[in-house]
Scaffold this active site. Structure first.
Site, mmCIF file in Angstrom:
data_model
loop_
_atom_site.group_PDB
_atom_site.id
_atom_site.type_symbol
_atom_site.label_atom_id
_atom_site.label_comp_id
_atom_site.label_asym_id
_atom_site.label_seq_id
_atom_site.Cartn_x
_atom_site.Cartn_y
_atom_site.Cartn_z
ATOM 1 N N ARG A 282 0.742 -1.147 0.025
ATOM 2 C CA ARG A 282 0.100 0.041 0.117
ATOM 3 C C ARG A 282 0.916 1.395 0.038
ATOM 4 O O ARG A 282 0.197 2.140 0.408
ATOM 5 C CB ARG A 282 -0.702 -0.008 1.303
ATOM 6 N N LYS A 304 3.370 11.433 -11.569
ATOM 7 C CA LYS A 304 2.794 10.550 -12.160
ATOM 8 C C LYS A 304 3.388 9.315 -12.295
ATOM 9 O O LYS A 304 4.831 9.309 -12.648
ATOM 10 C CB LYS A 304 2.321 11.110 -13.539
ATOM 11 N N GLU A 346 11.491 18.239 -24.863
ATOM 12 C CA GLU A 346 10.585 18.459 -23.727
ATOM 13 C C GLU A 346 11.152 19.795 -23.064
ATOM 14 O O GLU A 346 10.270 20.485 -22.402
ATOM 15 C CB GLU A 346 10.384 17.502 -22.477
ATOM 16 N N LYS A 388 8.038 22.966 -14.001
ATOM 17 C CA LYS A 388 7.186 21.655 -13.741
ATOM 18 C C LYS A 388 6.885 21.766 -12.277
ATOM 19 O O LYS A 388 5.497 21.563 -12.045
ATOM 20 C CB LYS A 388 8.032 20.220 -13.996
ATOM 21 N N GLU A 398 -3.834 17.171 -12.103
ATOM 22 C CA GLU A 398 -4.108 17.456 -13.356
ATOM 23 C C GLU A 398 -5.789 17.865 -13.514
ATOM 24 O O GLU A 398 -6.513 17.359 -14.305
ATOM 25 C CB GLU A 398 -3.613 16.372 -14.445
ATOM 26 N N ARG A 402 -2.272 21.844 -15.143
ATOM 27 C CA ARG A 402 -1.147 20.782 -15.348
ATOM 28 C C ARG A 402 -1.470 20.147 -16.807
ATOM 29 O O ARG A 402 -0.330 19.800 -17.577
ATOM 30 C CB ARG A 402 -1.190 19.679 -14.420
ATOM 31 N N ASN A 406 0.706 19.014 -21.682
ATOM 32 C CA ASN A 406 0.506 17.932 -22.708
ATOM 33 C C ASN A 406 0.922 18.643 -23.819
ATOM 34 O O ASN A 406 0.566 18.253 -25.317
ATOM 35 C CB ASN A 406 -0.803 17.442 -22.739
ATOM 36 N N HIS A 409 1.740 17.016 -27.409
ATOM 37 C CA HIS A 409 1.659 15.531 -26.770
ATOM 38 C C HIS A 409 0.419 15.051 -27.394
ATOM 39 O O HIS A 409 0.479 13.646 -27.856
ATOM 40 C CB HIS A 409 1.592 15.219 -25.434
ATOM 41 N N HIS A 413 1.598 11.851 -29.729
ATOM 42 C CA HIS A 413 1.491 10.376 -29.584
ATOM 43 C C HIS A 413 1.118 9.885 -30.928
ATOM 44 O O HIS A 413 1.003 8.519 -30.936
ATOM 45 C CB HIS A 413 0.348 10.146 -28.311
ATOM 46 N N HIS A 426 10.074 9.601 -28.577
ATOM 47 C CA HIS A 426 9.017 10.143 -27.733
ATOM 48 C C HIS A 426 9.289 11.732 -28.288
ATOM 49 O O HIS A 426 8.340 12.574 -28.654
ATOM 50 C CB HIS A 426 9.117 10.070 -26.279
HETATM 51 N N1 LIG Z 1 5.785 10.462 -14.949
HETATM 52 C C1 LIG Z 1 5.510 11.385 -16.006
HETATM 53 O O1 LIG Z 1 5.165 12.682 -15.708
HETATM 54 C C2 LIG Z 1 6.332 11.106 -17.356
HETATM 55 C C3 LIG Z 1 6.505 12.458 -18.014
HETATM 56 C C4 LIG Z 1 7.070 12.312 -19.339
HETATM 57 C C5 LIG Z 1 7.548 10.794 -19.723
HETATM 58 N N2 LIG Z 1 7.285 9.998 -19.104
HETATM 59 C C6 LIG Z 1 7.472 8.520 -19.542
HETATM 60 O O2 LIG Z 1 9.054 8.469 -19.585
HETATM 61 C C7 LIG Z 1 9.295 7.455 -20.569
HETATM 62 C C8 LIG Z 1 10.279 7.855 -21.704
HETATM 63 O O3 LIG Z 1 11.648 8.404 -20.853
HETATM 64 P P1 LIG Z 1 12.977 8.164 -21.246
HETATM 65 O O4 LIG Z 1 12.956 8.791 -22.678
HETATM 66 O O5 LIG Z 1 13.900 8.338 -20.280
HETATM 67 O O6 LIG Z 1 12.942 6.623 -21.769
HETATM 68 P P2 LIG Z 1 13.790 5.350 -21.159
HETATM 69 O O7 LIG Z 1 13.740 5.027 -19.863
HETATM 70 O O8 LIG Z 1 13.419 4.315 -22.228
HETATM 71 O O9 LIG Z 1 15.382 5.750 -21.764
HETATM 72 C C9 LIG Z 1 15.528 5.941 -22.839
HETATM 73 C C10 LIG Z 1 16.897 4.829 -23.446
HETATM 74 O O10 LIG Z 1 18.099 5.581 -22.946
HETATM 75 C C11 LIG Z 1 18.847 4.555 -22.017
HETATM 76 N N3 LIG Z 1 19.177 5.577 -20.794
HETATM 77 C C12 LIG Z 1 18.715 6.246 -19.926
HETATM 78 N N4 LIG Z 1 19.709 6.677 -19.285
HETATM 79 C C13 LIG Z 1 20.906 6.240 -19.807
HETATM 80 C C14 LIG Z 1 22.409 6.755 -19.650
HETATM 81 N N5 LIG Z 1 22.581 7.546 -18.664
HETATM 82 N N6 LIG Z 1 23.176 6.381 -20.451
HETATM 83 C C15 LIG Z 1 23.031 5.605 -21.575
HETATM 84 N N7 LIG Z 1 21.754 5.037 -21.550
HETATM 85 C C16 LIG Z 1 20.563 5.490 -21.098
HETATM 86 C C17 LIG Z 1 17.500 3.767 -21.481
HETATM 87 O O11 LIG Z 1 18.001 2.474 -21.127
HETATM 88 C C18 LIG Z 1 16.633 3.646 -22.765
HETATM 89 O O12 LIG Z 1 17.389 2.577 -23.814
HETATM 90 C C19 LIG Z 1 7.966 7.054 -21.372
HETATM 91 O O13 LIG Z 1 7.523 5.912 -20.652
HETATM 92 C C20 LIG Z 1 6.832 8.327 -20.833
HETATM 93 O O14 LIG Z 1 5.604 7.728 -20.665
HETATM 94 C C21 LIG Z 1 6.762 9.950 -18.014
HETATM 95 ZN ZN LIG Z 2 6.608 13.917 -23.062
#
Ligand SMILES: NC(=O)c1ccc[n+]([C@@H]2O[C@H](COP(=O)([O-])OP(=O)(O)OC[C@H]3O[C@@H](n4cnc5c(N)ncnc54)[C@H](O)[C@@H]3O)[C@@H](O)[C@H]2O)c1
Ligand SMILES: [Zn+2]
Length: 522
Positions: A282, A304, A346, A388, A398, A402, A406, A409, A413, A426
């Site tokens: 929990r 999130k 971003e 942020k 949100e 907030r 997006n 986005h 998407h 992304h």
């Molecule tokens: N929670 C939120 O508010 C929020 C906001 C934006 C995005 N997201 C989420 O974040 C995700 C995208 O994040 P991302 O782009 O970091 O994706 P990711 O975690 O897949 O990382 C991208 C790639 O980079 C690699 N990587 C990460 N750090 C590294 C480093 N220092 N050295 C070498 N390789 C490295 C990872 O292994 C992966 O292959 C999505 O799933 C998205 O939905 C969440």
């Molecule tokens: Zn994003």
């Protein structure tokens, strides 16, 4: 920089202010003492004769005069100063706010009978009244840049100096407040809470060997109970099966509710580990160490969490704020260029939501950012996190503003999904989505063509794609992420406007498709 010492009566604000000021060569000021001069009576007498409301008014006035000074100083605040929302916001904006703490027993010992303390004199007995005050003020005290336990031996000065050099960014959410530290080499000093019964370090198979293994080793050497979970990297693995793997390993290791989850990785790792933490027994505490630029500026801040379903991304999740975020810029040295560029999209989004001034700063730094310059990245991360933090503190769940995050986005998407898993990053998709949103705005008779060109030019300089028109087809439109953002049958689309003026515009999906197909001209 200015230093403000907050905390309950008996925490030692005045004596600490004197000591710190002397060490830093700054003047020491005491808010209560200045109020007494201005009010011509002791604090106790003002409370007794004029009442608390009059005291607070006087307090705000004197605080305003002190903040209007042109120099730096260390200021001991009153015990209740930060309870006033407006004063608290001003202090947080103006300097480093440090909350001094001590246990209730110790505070009680220090304030003694409490006869000189007007707020204590009223209660049934001093200890009970002190406990009540602490409870009432906990949320206000939690919104600070630094907590300092005055019963511990360690000296405050070096910690303050480190904070002044590289100030943490506060995400002010009352008792759920936390700090984001940004700097090179922070992973080496990352410490889970001292009272954590065990630490579950979650990373992915790219990040583990590069950055997480070293943290695990260090914690292990320090005698901490550590369990490591290494997930397969990538969005394709952002699934319930991987979340279950985290739960399983935590339970197999018999971690309890006082355990701490440390996510070290990109947004996929931080989203999934935080989700697992929010549901495990929990809810256990989670700390995030984002290692991708995207996770630093976006995913790791705001609470999130979640994972993907066959029907779409992030369809199952929770709101669960971390207890701290550590963005070690050194980790960006191993991040693939495409991933850095993805994060830069971003950064552009957040600058655009912020203000003209921040977009200009980004335009100034664009070449350095494209080349991966650490100093430029640090400023960009700090500005994005600060924006942020501001948005999230206004609208944690949100319900309103907030949604602005997006920007780019809804259409992004669509581009991302239509390209097929992994074909378009992304951020790259968000870049296209932001430009397409400019077109929608113009089709509605509102946007400026120059604004669209300006945004396109900036994205291009950062190595991001801008050719959204050639990618637009029925396939893209069928993937528009309209469901999750839908309220009352219409999608809450974000129109970019000019920097600092993006806004929510409810629109039907069909009208969106039509607007995108309207001729844009060069
Ligand atoms: N929670 C939120 O508010 C929020 C906001 C934006 C995005 N997201 C989420 O974040 C995700 C995208 O994040 P991302 O782009 O970091 O994706 P990711 O975690 O897949 O990382 C991208 C790639 O980079 C690699 N990587 C990460 N750090 C590294 C480093 N220092 N050295 C070498 N390789 C490295 C990872 O292994 C992966 O292959 C999505 O799933 C998205 O939905 C969440
Ligand atoms: Zn994003």
């Amino acid at each position: 920089m200015r230093i403000f010492l907050s905390g309950p009566m008996g925490a030692g604000k005045s004596t600490t202010a004197l000591r710190l000021a002397q060490a830093l060569g700054l003047p020491a000021l005491d808010l209560d003492a200045q109020i007494e001069v201005r009010g011509g009576a002791t604090v106790a007498a003002i409370f007794r004769d004029r009442g608390e409301a009059a005291f607070r008014e006087l307090e705000r006035e004197v605080l305003g005069q002190i903040l209007a000074r042109s120099d730096d100083f260390v200021l001991a605040l009153g015990g209740g100063t930060v309870v006033d929302r407006a004063s608290r916001a001003r202090l947080l904006e103006d300097g480093l706010v440090v909350t001094l703490q001590a246990s209730l027993d110790e505070l009680y010992r220090r304030v003694g009978a409490g006869t000189e303390r007007p707020l204590l004199a009223r209660g049934p007995d001093v200890a009970t009244r002190l406990g009540e005050l602490l409870h009432q003020r906990a949320a206000a005290y939690a919104e600070c840049h630094l907590f300092w336990d005055t019963e511990q031996e360690e000296a405050l000065l070096p910690v303050i100096v480190a904070c002044l050099v590289s100030p943490p960014i506060l995400v002010p959410l009352g008792e759920r407040s936390y700090r984001v530290r940004v700097g090179a080499g922070l992973l080496a000093s990352m410490e889970p809470p001292a009272d954590a019964s065990g630490v579950l370090v979650v990373s992915d198979d790219n990040v583990h060997g590069l950055w997480a293994a070293e943290v695990v080793r260090r914690l292990d050497d320090a005698g901490r109970r550590v369990v490591q979970v290494v997930l397969p990297a990538g969005e394709a693995h952002k699934t319930l099966a991987q979340v279950e793997a985290i739960w399983q390993q935590a339970l197999d290791a018999r971690l309890d509710r006082d355990a701490f989850v440390w996510a070290i990785g990109g947004g996929v790792v931080t989203d999934m580990a935080a989700f697992a933490a929010s549901t495990l027994m929990r809810g256990v505490r989670v700390g995030l160490a984002p290692t991708s630029l995207l996770a630093m500026v976006d995913a790791a801040v705001g609470g999130k969490t979640g994972f993907d379903m066959r029907q779409g991304k992030n369809l199952v999740g929770t709101f669960w704020q971390p207890t701290e975020v550590v963005a070690d810029l050194r980790t960006l040295s191993t991040l693939p260029v495409l991933e850095r560029q993805s994060g830069l999209a971003e950064v552009v989004k957040s600058a655009w939501l912020d203000s003209e001034q921040v977009v200009v700063a980004l335009e100034r730094d664009a070449d350095a950012l494209a080349a991966g310059d650490l100093a430029a990245l640090e400023s960009a991360v700090r500005r994005s996190v600060a924006l942020k933090a501001r948005i999230v503190s206004e609208d944690e769940r949100e319900a309103g503003s907030r949604a602005l995050l997006n920007l780019g986005h809804t259409l992004g998407h669509g581009f991302e999904a239509a390209a097929g898993l992994g074909a378009l990053g992304h951020g790259q998709a968000v870049a296209l989505g932001m430009l397409a949103a400019c077109r929608v705005e113009r089709a509605l008779g509102e946007g400026e063509r120059d604004t669209e060109h300006r945004l396109a030019h900036l994205l291009q300089r950062l190595g991001l794609p801008t050719n959204w028109e050639e990618r637009l087809d029925a396939h893209v439109l069928s993937f528009l992420d309209v469901d999750k953002k839908r309220r009352g049958g219409r999608t809450r689309f974000i129109l970019p406007g000019s920097p600092g003026h993006a806004r929510v515009h409810p629109i039907e999906a069909s009208a969106l498709g039509q607007a995108l197909r309207s001729p844009g001209g060069a």
